[in-house]
Motif scaffolding. Structure first.
Motif, PDB file in Angstrom:
ATOM      1  N   ALA A 156       0.831  -1.208   0.000  1.00  0.00           N
ATOM      2  CA  ALA A 156       0.000   0.000   0.000  1.00  0.00           C
ATOM      3  C   ALA A 156       0.867   1.260   0.000  1.00  0.00           C
ATOM      4  O   ALA A 156       0.576   2.224  -0.716  1.00  0.00           O
ATOM      5  CB  ALA A 156      -0.934  -0.007   1.205  1.00  0.00           C
ATOM      6  N   TYR A 183      -6.847   1.666  -4.089  1.00  0.00           N
ATOM      7  CA  TYR A 183      -5.765   1.004  -3.350  1.00  0.00           C
ATOM      8  C   TYR A 183      -6.017   1.068  -1.843  1.00  0.00           C
ATOM      9  O   TYR A 183      -5.761   0.100  -1.118  1.00  0.00           O
ATOM     10  CB  TYR A 183      -4.427   1.650  -3.683  1.00  0.00           C
ATOM     11  CG  TYR A 183      -3.973   1.428  -5.102  1.00  0.00           C
ATOM     12  CD1 TYR A 183      -4.040   0.173  -5.687  1.00  0.00           C
ATOM     13  CD2 TYR A 183      -3.470   2.481  -5.864  1.00  0.00           C
ATOM     14  CE1 TYR A 183      -3.624  -0.025  -7.000  1.00  0.00           C
ATOM     15  CE2 TYR A 183      -3.055   2.283  -7.171  1.00  0.00           C
ATOM     16  CZ  TYR A 183      -3.141   1.028  -7.731  1.00  0.00           C
ATOM     17  OH  TYR A 183      -2.730   0.830  -9.026  1.00  0.00           O
ATOM     18  N   ALA A 184      -6.507   2.212  -1.363  1.00  0.00           N
ATOM     19  CA  ALA A 184      -6.779   2.359   0.064  1.00  0.00           C
ATOM     20  C   ALA A 184      -7.898   1.410   0.497  1.00  0.00           C
ATOM     21  O   ALA A 184      -7.817   0.782   1.560  1.00  0.00           O
ATOM     22  CB  ALA A 184      -7.156   3.809   0.378  1.00  0.00           C
ATOM     23  N   ALA A 206      -6.515  -2.212   0.649  1.00  0.00           N
ATOM     24  CA  ALA A 206      -5.724  -2.456   1.858  1.00  0.00           C
ATOM     25  C   ALA A 206      -6.623  -2.551   3.089  1.00  0.00           C
ATOM     26  O   ALA A 206      -6.400  -3.382   3.969  1.00  0.00           O
ATOM     27  CB  ALA A 206      -4.694  -1.343   2.037  1.00  0.00           C
TER      28      ALA A 206
END
Length: 229
Positions: A122, A200-201, A204
């Motif tokens: 991340a 992406y956040a 994760a």
């Protein structure tokens, strides 16, 4: 074709797919600023989501030691779709609470001991757009001031070296260390702008949630640390 129900369904599907794509690729922008002058601290952090439609800002103007505890006062403001809400919070941290928080963090680290790969992946997606760090230091003695200046430079270059290994630096870091020879002084000011794609956040976060679900009470412990600490 667009006069039929199938045509409208197709148009709606394309619209929502485009909207979902825009949300996934939209950046989460974090703008941080910290300044210390003498015994005064001033920190502010702003998080922007969905191209600035949602803003979350935290101001921490000072930290006060009362002898038996630490009092934290902060102002939190949220802006969403043009509407803003602001309120103040005051937290008091005593020795018992510190021990409890340390114990909770130990449990959380145990639960996520195999999560380092996800965190590293991340962080590789994080882009640092700006990094500014200016410090003025003085001891009142020319020789000791020169040594302190060199020490501060060493700390800053080491920090940048470590940072460049885990995130992407999109611009050259701006750093200064100004010696003050005629009096004792210490002032430092730091600002940073970083961003990561919303997709992406979320990915994760989902991986962390799945891992915590495997542990009894893991999700509740995470909520306690985030919202009560």
């Amino acid at each position: 074709m667009f006069d039929t129900p199938f045509g409208w369904i197709m148009i709606s599907g394309v619209f929502f797919a485009l909207l979902l794509y825009m949300v996934i690729v939209s950046p989460i922008v974090i703008d941080g600023h910290y300044r210390r002058s003498g015994n005064k601290d001033d920190a502010a952090f702003t998080v922007k989501l969905l191209y600035g439609l949602i803003k979350y800002r935290i101001n921490v103007p000072f930290v006060r030691f009362t002898g038996k505890s630490i009092q934290l006062k902060e102002k939190i403001s949220t802006t969403s779709a043009g509407q803003s809400d602001s309120h103040k919070q005051q937290e008091e941290i005593d020795a018992e609470r510190v021990v409890r928080l340390i114990d909770q963090w130990k449990q959380l680290l145990e639960m996520t001991r195999d999560f380092t790969g996800v965190v590293k992946h991340a962080l590789e997606r994080v882009d640092v757009l700006r990094w500014r760090w200016t410090t003025s230091v003085g001891t009142g003695d020319a020789m000791w001031t020169a040594m302190a200046t060199g020490l501060v430079w060493s700390i800053k270059t080491s920090a940048i070296g470590l940072l460049s290994q885990v995130v992407h630096l999109k611009s050259s870091p701006e750093m200064q260390v100004n010696p003050v020879y005629n009096r004792p002084a210490f002032t430092t000011e730091w600002s940073c702008i970083a961003q990561i794609r919303f997709g992406y956040a979320i990915l994760a976060g989902l991986q962390l949630f799945i891992r915590l679900k495997k542990w009894k009470g893991g999700v509740k412990l995470w909520q306690n640390i985030l919202f009560k600490a």
